[in-house]
Design a protein around this motif. Structure first.
Motif, PDB file in Angstrom:
ATOM      1  N   GLY A  96       0.851  -1.187   0.000  1.00  0.00           N
ATOM      2  CA  GLY A  96       0.000   0.000   0.000  1.00  0.00           C
ATOM      3  C   GLY A  96       0.887   1.237   0.000  1.00  0.00           C
ATOM      4  O   GLY A  96       2.065   1.173   0.413  1.00  0.00           O
ATOM      5  N   ILE A 101       4.619   6.004   2.417  1.00  0.00           N
ATOM      6  CA  ILE A 101       4.480   7.336   3.029  1.00  0.00           C
ATOM      7  C   ILE A 101       5.290   7.352   4.321  1.00  0.00           C
ATOM      8  O   ILE A 101       6.094   8.250   4.584  1.00  0.00           O
ATOM      9  N   VAL A 151      -1.495  16.280  -1.678  1.00  0.00           N
ATOM     10  CA  VAL A 151      -2.242  15.194  -2.308  1.00  0.00           C
ATOM     11  C   VAL A 151      -2.938  15.769  -3.543  1.00  0.00           C
ATOM     12  O   VAL A 151      -3.752  16.680  -3.440  1.00  0.00           O
ATOM     13  N   ASN A 155      -7.633  14.066  -2.093  1.00  0.00           N
ATOM     14  CA  ASN A 155      -8.663  13.313  -1.392  1.00  0.00           C
ATOM     15  C   ASN A 155      -8.737  13.924   0.009  1.00  0.00           C
ATOM     16  O   ASN A 155      -7.703  14.006   0.661  1.00  0.00           O
ATOM     17  N   ASP A 183       1.302  13.159  -3.728  1.00  0.00           N
ATOM     18  CA  ASP A 183       0.504  11.943  -3.833  1.00  0.00           C
ATOM     19  C   ASP A 183      -0.371  12.028  -5.080  1.00  0.00           C
ATOM     20  O   ASP A 183      -1.277  12.844  -5.156  1.00  0.00           O
ATOM     21  N   SER A 185      -2.147   9.392  -6.319  1.00  0.00           N
ATOM     22  CA  SER A 185      -2.939   8.154  -6.362  1.00  0.00           C
ATOM     23  C   SER A 185      -4.156   8.260  -7.271  1.00  0.00           C
ATOM     24  O   SER A 185      -4.533   7.297  -7.940  1.00  0.00           O
ATOM     25  N   MET A 186      -4.784   9.428  -7.278  1.00  0.00           N
ATOM     26  CA  MET A 186      -6.030   9.580  -8.046  1.00  0.00           C
ATOM     27  C   MET A 186      -5.784  10.248  -9.405  1.00  0.00           C
ATOM     28  O   MET A 186      -6.714  10.475 -10.162  1.00  0.00           O
ATOM     29  N   SER A 222      -1.034   5.190  -4.504  1.00  0.00           N
ATOM     30  CA  SER A 222      -1.752   4.035  -3.992  1.00  0.00           C
ATOM     31  C   SER A 222      -2.419   3.420  -5.207  1.00  0.00           C
ATOM     32  O   SER A 222      -3.176   4.100  -5.901  1.00  0.00           O
TER      33      SER A 222
HETATM   34  C1  LIG Z   1      -4.662   9.973  -1.547  1.00  0.00           C
HETATM   35  C2  LIG Z   1      -4.351   8.655  -0.916  1.00  0.00           C
HETATM   36  N1  LIG Z   1      -3.073   8.286  -0.772  1.00  0.00           N
HETATM   37  C3  LIG Z   1      -2.734   7.123  -0.208  1.00  0.00           C
HETATM   38  C4  LIG Z   1      -3.706   6.262   0.275  1.00  0.00           C
HETATM   39  C5  LIG Z   1      -3.247   4.996   0.958  1.00  0.00           C
HETATM   40  O1  LIG Z   1      -3.604   3.926   0.200  1.00  0.00           O
HETATM   41  P1  LIG Z   1      -3.103   2.450   0.364  1.00  0.00           P
HETATM   42  O2  LIG Z   1      -2.245   2.335   1.555  1.00  0.00           O
HETATM   43  O3  LIG Z   1      -4.348   1.641   0.409  1.00  0.00           O
HETATM   44  O4  LIG Z   1      -2.327   2.176  -0.916  1.00  0.00           O
HETATM   45  C6  LIG Z   1      -5.052   6.616   0.159  1.00  0.00           C
HETATM   46  C7  LIG Z   1      -6.113   5.746   0.687  1.00  0.00           C
HETATM   47  O5  LIG Z   1      -7.233   6.145   0.901  1.00  0.00           O
HETATM   48  C8  LIG Z   1      -5.376   7.833  -0.461  1.00  0.00           C
HETATM   49  O6  LIG Z   1      -6.644   8.214  -0.599  1.00  0.00           O
END
Ligand SMILES: Cc1ncc(COP(=O)(O)O)c(C=O)c1O
Length: 368
Positions: A96, A101, A151, A155, A183, A185-186, A222
């Motif tokens: 994850g 992080i 981020v 999120n 970050d 991730s999205m 993520s």
């Molecule tokens: C912006 C963001 N970064 C990181 C994560 C962490 O995700 P994971 O540890 O599931 O990969 C999340 C999970 O909600 C997230 O929304």
């Protein structure tokens, strides 16, 4: 005296020790229909990759590969279809994004920590900074910090900085020698052209910042959201240099990404059909949800970029938000409250989901 009972419980979370996240209600609901409380992809786990993951259990009696291969190179090919060979040494996978992080913040220079400029943001960066004794600066502080985390897309607020704005924020907020954790991730939801808009492809910029100011830029992902595999635990970080990657490898627990997650990743990166339907349908379903919700609740405000997998909703009332959360849970369609973690009790976060599932949620909300 140690005790197994959480001192202050927040559902399954120990509110005194852990950061609250969504995604825990589903297992406790007899009538569970759909989880609106997480920002995962509406299309669920991609089938071919899920099958690869299931088949990999056959090898569960062997250790996973210590170099995370071939999954790591497959992800590099996904991120940099043309230059993956020169970039792969900057990449490392984690259990994850949460693991990475924490590892990067442990390696970062001591001093001050600062979040992105938004109303609020995903809290694991802050949690890790607190655990590592950073002095916390607020997002509107005029001071630059030793470690900054932004981020993008954010999120839960749904804010998004394009590359020029993001670079400007980095220069205005980071001290020389500092660490920058962005970050993304999205970010792959952006569009089929997401790579062009991503910091992962800004190699020259990142190299230059490191050479001229000693600033290290890390790009976190993520993968549990885009590919809807939160239970498998899968993340990565693109480091500024291969040396930074090796520094993470040195402190990372061996085999932290298990056989099943590696097999899933190795397969999922080639599933272009899944991503095409994600880019096509997510904005459409998102807009449909907003249209229907605005009709039912004309005073609610809907935040976030159109391409995102969730909607950040201000109901403008703590009471209404509480009622919406309770009714959703009772109907088997839990949503994320803005209260725990974010301390924004009039807000709720809703995942974008297919219309049939949204019907269940909106039927429940007729009683608000
Ligand atoms: C912006 C963001 N970064 C990181 C994560 C962490 O995700 P994971 O540890 O599931 O990969 C999340 C999970 O909600 C997230 O929304």
């Amino acid at each position: 005296m140690p005790s197994n009972t959480p001192s202050t419980s927040n559902g399954p979370w120990d509110a005194k020790l852990q950061q609250f996240h969504g995604g825990q209600d589903w297992a406790h609901l007899d009538n569970f229909v759909e989880d609106f409380s997480v920002t995962t992809n509406a299309f669920g786990m991609p089938e071919a990759a899920k099958l690869a993951a299931i088949q990999s259990v056959e090898h569960g009696h062997h250790y996973p590969p210590a170099d995370q291969e071939p999954a790591k190179s497959s992800l590099a090919r996904f991120l940099w279809p043309e230059q993956f060979e020169t970039e792969v040494d900057r990449l490392i996978l984690g259990n994850g994004a949460s693991e990475l992080i924490d590892l990067v913040i442990r390696m970062a220079p001591e001093g001050t920590w600062k979040p992105g400029p938004f109303h609020t943001q995903y809290k694991e960066y802050e949690r890790s900074a607190r655990n590592n004794d950073y002095e916390m600066l607020s997002s509107d502080s005029a001071d630059k910090a030793n470690v900054v985390s932004l981020v993008n897309p954010c999120n839960p607020t749904g804010d998004y900085l394009d590359l020029p704005e993001l670079k400007k924020w980095i220069s205005e907020n980071t001290l020389p020698g500092g660490y920058v954790l962005i970050d993304e991730s999205m970010q792959p939801w952006h569009s089929p052209q997401f790579r062009e808009h991503s910091l992962t492809t800004q190699r020259e910029y990142v190299e230059d910042l490191y050479k001229t100011q000693g600033i290290s830029v890390f790009v976190m992902h993520s993968w549990t959201k885009l590919w809807c595999c939160t239970g498998l635990r899968l993340g990565s970080v693109v480091c500024p240099t291969a040396d930074h990657m090796r520094a993470i490898k040195k402190i990372q627990v061996p085999w932290s990404v298990n056989t099943v997650a590696l097999a899933f990743l190795n397969a999922v990166v080639t599933d272009t059909v899944y991503l095409e339907k994600t880019w096509e349908m997510t904005p459409e379903w998102r807009q449909q949800m907003i249209d229907r919700l605005s009709q039912m609740f004309p005073t609610w405000e809907f935040h976030g970029r159109k391409f995102l997998s969730w909607i950040w909703v201000d109901t403008k009332s703590e009471e209404v938000a509480e009622r919406a959360i309770d009714l959703a849970k009772k109907a088997g369609v839990p949503v994320r409250s803005g209260r725990p973690g974010y301390n924004l009790p009039t807000f709720i976060r809703l995942a974008v989901r297919e219309p049939a599932k949204v019907n269940v949620l909106l039927d429940a909300w007729k009683a608000i």
